[in-house]
Design a protein around this motif. Structure first.
Motif, short mmCIF file in Angstrom:
data_model
loop_
_atom_site.label_atom_id
_atom_site.label_comp_id
_atom_site.label_asym_id
_atom_site.label_seq_id
_atom_site.Cartn_x
_atom_site.Cartn_y
_atom_site.Cartn_z
N ALA A 160 -6.69 -0.97 -6.71
CA ALA A 160 -6.24 -2.29 -7.18
C ALA A 160 -4.79 -2.54 -6.79
O ALA A 160 -4.41 -3.65 -6.45
N TYR A 161 -3.98 -1.49 -6.87
CA TYR A 161 -2.57 -1.56 -6.51
C TYR A 161 -2.38 -0.74 -5.23
O TYR A 161 -2.66 0.46 -5.21
N SER A 162 -1.93 -1.40 -4.19
CA SER A 162 -1.87 -0.83 -2.85
C SER A 162 -1.09 0.49 -2.82
O SER A 162 0.08 0.54 -3.21
N ARG A 163 -1.73 1.53 -2.34
CA ARG A 163 -1.07 2.83 -2.20
C ARG A 163 0.10 2.74 -1.21
O ARG A 163 1.18 3.28 -1.45
N SER A 164 -0.12 2.04 -0.10
CA SER A 164 0.95 1.94 0.91
C SER A 164 2.14 1.15 0.37
O SER A 164 3.30 1.51 0.63
N PHE A 165 1.89 0.10 -0.41
CA PHE A 165 2.98 -0.67 -1.02
C PHE A 165 3.76 0.20 -2.02
O PHE A 165 4.98 0.11 -2.11
N ARG A 166 3.02 1.02 -2.79
CA ARG A 166 3.69 1.91 -3.75
C ARG A 166 4.59 2.90 -3.02
O ARG A 166 5.70 3.19 -3.47
N GLU A 167 4.09 3.43 -1.92
CA GLU A 167 4.88 4.40 -1.14
C GLU A 167 6.14 3.73 -0.59
O GLU A 167 7.22 4.32 -0.60
N ILE A 168 6.00 2.50 -0.13
CA ILE A 168 7.17 1.75 0.34
C ILE A 168 8.17 1.56 -0.80
O ILE A 168 9.37 1.77 -0.64
N ALA A 169 7.66 1.16 -1.97
CA ALA A 169 8.53 0.91 -3.12
C ALA A 169 9.23 2.19 -3.58
O ALA A 169 10.42 2.18 -3.89
N GLU A 170 8.49 3.29 -3.58
CA GLU A 170 9.05 4.57 -4.03
C GLU A 170 10.15 5.04 -3.07
O GLU A 170 11.23 5.48 -3.49
#
Length: 273
Positions: A160-170
């Motif tokens: 539901a929440y993009s893994r790639s976007f989370r990695e970018i954010a982190e």
């Protein structure tokens, strides 16, 4: 669904009449987090009550305006204030702006919220990247006939929440020395805050933060094929963790304190999405 499609078309047409450029990224901002709009350039602002079929925000900290313009070099559409089920709106009304975003060509969405910390390692003012959610509103915007032009009948919610976007954010947070947490958000109807017993139950279910928004919007976004990044501002500790009552004033006070950090993080993330 045919009626919904017509309403989306009417709202989209009204927005397009004022748009200068097509937005790439959509932003839905939670209580007290509308400060990002101040950083936008070359903007147009449309009050919700001027857009056909848009609900109107009734909660403090939600300005009730659609702002379109440049933010961190990207053309974005920013909602200063969202809608909640506890205001009396149906889930189809709450998620209507997401449908409009898709119709405008947006395929990336950043949702933010102010939430209560369930995880006892959290503190008010922490920022949490949402890894997943639990839908305890027991409402789903996809109930009813499905329009295949809007999305699949049975959309996958395993990411539901993009893994790639989370990695970018982190990674972005690390580069900018902004501490972030990660966790699971649980969405409830509200507007009453949860009881200590309910919070203990939610912790047992694996929730790290609790709020009264977001899950319906994310379901509608994923149905529409929009990739999502979610960020929670831990505005208070949930009921029973600290020996003090909960209030919306505390939520607003905490988001005011954390707004510069929050703003810095989002401005650094947006160019990378």
């Amino acid at each position: 669904m045919e009626q919904l499609a017509m309403k989306v078309e009417e709202a989209t047409k009204r927005i397009q009449e004022q748009m200068k450029e097509k937005p790439e990224v959509g932003l839905v901002l939670g209580s007290g987090l509308g400060v990002l709009a101040d950083e936008m350039e070359d903007t147009i602002t449309i009050p919700y009550n001027e857009i056909p079929h848009f609900p109107v925000s009734t909660v403090e900290g939600h300005a009730g305006e659609l702002v379109i313009g440049k933010l961190a070099g990207r053309q974005v559409m920013l909602m200063k204030g969202r809608f909640h089920l506890y205001e009396g709106y149906d889930v189809s009304h709450v998620t209507f702006p997401i449908r409009v975003m898709k119709a405008l060509g947006i395929d990336k969405l950043l949702v933010t919220n102010a939430s209560g910390g369930i995880n006892t390692s959290f503190e008010p003012g922490d920022l949490m990247l949402i890894e997943d959610h639990i839908n305890f509103t027991f409402r789903n915007p996809l109930i009813g006939p499905n329009d295949e032009n809007m999305g699949a009948r049975f959309p996958d919610m395993s990411e539901a929440y993009s893994r790639s976007f989370r990695e970018i954010a982190e990674q972005t947070a690390k580069e900018n020395q902004i501490p972030v947490k990660k966790g699971v958000y649980i969405g409830l109807l509200g507007p009453s805050y949860e009881t200590p017993a309910e919070i203990r139950m939610m912790r047992g279910l694996g929730a790290d933060a609790v709020g009264m928004s977001t899950v319906g919007e994310v379901i509608a976004a994923r149905h529409a094929g929009i990739e999502v990044l979610g960020i929670s501002c831990i505005s208070n500790m949930a009921a029973g963790i600290l020996q003090q009552p909960l209030s919306h004033a505390e939520v607003m006070e905490t988001t005011e304190k954390v707004k510069e950090t929050f703003k810095s993080l989002v401005l650094a993330i947006i160019p990378k999405l």
